[in-house]
Design an enzyme around this catalytic site. Structure first.
Site, PDB file in Angstrom:
ATOM      1  N   GLY A 167       0.885  -1.208  -0.014  1.00  0.00           N
ATOM      2  CA  GLY A 167       0.083  -0.011   0.079  1.00  0.00           C
ATOM      3  C   GLY A 167       0.855   1.317   0.026  1.00  0.00           C
ATOM      4  N   ASN A 168       0.283   2.550   0.437  1.00  0.00           N
ATOM      5  CA  ASN A 168       1.047   3.484   0.358  1.00  0.00           C
ATOM      6  C   ASN A 168       0.441   4.571   1.406  1.00  0.00           C
ATOM      7  OD1 ASN A 168      -1.038   5.571  -0.991  1.00  0.00           O
ATOM      8  ND2 ASN A 168      -0.686   3.901  -2.597  1.00  0.00           N
TER       9      ASN A 168
END
Ligand code: PMT
Length: 399
Positions: A209-210
């Site tokens: 993810g980020n």
């Protein structure tokens, strides 16, 4: 002036001689249909009467965490009640405390718990106002995304003449009224917005993810909806919720899911804004069981995700298409390349080199690039950035 009708204004008064003018300001807010909750800093009580203010505002006025008969004046509830917080007059002392996280009175605790926009109208003697520490604190407040209603020049309580006088009540009223005065300039338009991160599953427990919080995309959605647009907001995992009923929110997890959802709505959209931080790659295989720790290293094969924005560019018919570019170096050059490669009408550049810009924070600092021009903006709250972006889009679609 009618935009104040029904608006909830929390007026924080700190201890300066200009506090006496707040009696008139409260009366005017009430006349214009606003609800006003007055909070005094402890020293403001020396300058203005609670009785007068509570009579004018038709609400009790608080200055302490504890009210009569052991009642707790809940700072969080008061903060969340407000549509807007106005600190006027704001002394050098209260300003310093606000930007340095000091929380030693009810007013400051409310300020620190607030989610609504904050307006600061400073007032002090001219040398205090000019002092580098005050100027720096005002800049810091702006960096936090607050709005400053600058002090004016004139005769001061000390008898000196100069800058430091509280802005006239009329100026304060006009500033706040115009903040709420949103015209339905996007009425009849469909605005499609992507927001937040995407999560690409590795196994049932882990993902790639980020750091995107979704704040930029949700601010754009709220602003477009306020302007009368029907908004389709497609967001990756975030804890945010929407407030405006004109926003239809679809929650997705992965880039592929975001891609499918976007193309259910793209054809009918008038404006599409891709503010999501979409993962460029996803694991080729998703393990159906939790991957066990065994070897010293683990290799994951990643495959390219579909580029949602590029596909929107390829399928563009009448849509006004806006991309974002999150860069760390050669910012303008990279953003320009994306503008052309993805067939965009404009791109919003934010750089991780700029303090206060990009992921998670409530602020952002952007440049808007089109094929012909580049516009720079200062660091602002994401709500204010969303206004700038939509103002610019409106100038382009109405050309
Ligand atoms: O959510 P916040 O915490 O408020 O943070 C906001 C933000 C920093 C995420 C936002 O302002 C931002 O910059 N979003 C775009 C981030 C990004 O992924 O930029 P990019 O340069 O990698 O991608 C360029 C554009 O292509 C973006 O519009 C992106 O949405 C789009 N894209 C990218 C890859 C992909 N597979 N599909 C896409 O649509």
């Amino acid at each position: 002036m009618t935009s104040l009708q029904g608006k909830k204004i929390l007026l924080g008064i700190s201890g300066g001689i200009a506090a006496y003018k707040m009696n008139y300001l409260v009366r005017d807010f009430i006349k214009l249909g606003a609800e006003v909750q007055v909070i005094l800093s402890p020293s403001a009580e020396n300058f203005i009467s609670k009785l007068t203010l509570s009579t004018l505002s038709k609400k009790p006025v608080y200055s302490d965490f504890y009210g009569e008969n052991g009642v707790w004046n809940n700072h969080v509830e008061l903060a969340l009640w407000a549509d807007l917080i106005l600190i006027a007059p704001c002394t050098a002392n209260t300003l310093f405390k606000m930007v340095n996280g000091t929380c030693d009175n009810l007013l400051l605790a409310i300020y620190m718990s607030a989610k609504s926009p904050v307006f600061i109208a400073p007032a002090m003697d001219l040398d205090m106002y000019k002092h580098p520490s005050t100027q720096q604190n005002l800049e810091k407040a702006e960096d936090f995304g607050h709005f400053i209603i600058p002090a004016e020049s004139g005769e001061l309580a000390s008898g000196l003449f100069g800058e430091g006088r509280l802005a006239e009540n009329e100026t304060i009223l006009e500033t706040i009224n115009s903040f709420f005065d949103v015209k339905e300039t996007l009425s009849g338009k469909i605005v499609l917005i992507t927001a937040g991160p995407t999560y690409e599953a590795i196994d049932p427990v882990r993902f790639i993810g980020n750091h995107s919080s979704g704040k930029m995309g949700f601010s754009l959605a709220e602003e477009a909806a306020k302007r009368g647009a029907k908004v389709i907001l497609i967001s990756g995992p975030t804890s945010l919720n929407v407030e405006n009923r004109n926003i239809e929110l679809f929650r997705v997890t992965s880039a592929k899911e975001m891609f499918s959802k976007v193309f259910e709505f793209y054809e009918n959209a008038d404006i599409a804004i891709a503010s999501a931080a979409v993962a460029d790659y996803a694991p080729k295989e998703i393990s159906s069981e939790k991957i066990k720790k065994s070897e010293n290293s683990l290799t994951l094969e990643l495959v390219k995700n579909p580029d949602i924005l590029k596909t929107m560019g390829e399928k563009k018919t009448h849509q006004f298409l806006v991309g974002f570019a999150l860069e760390t170096h050669n910012e303008e050059e990279n953003a320009k390349q994306k503008l052309f490669k993805k067939n965009l009408d404009m791109i919003v550049l934010n750089s991780l080199q700029d303090e206060g810009a990009g992921f998670k924070k409530d602020t952002n600092k952007i440049k808007i690039l089109t094929k012909n021009e580049t516009l720079k903006f200062s660091l602002k709250s994401k709500i204010a950035v969303a206004k700038d972006i939509l103002d610019f889009i409106e100038t382009q679609i109405l050309k």
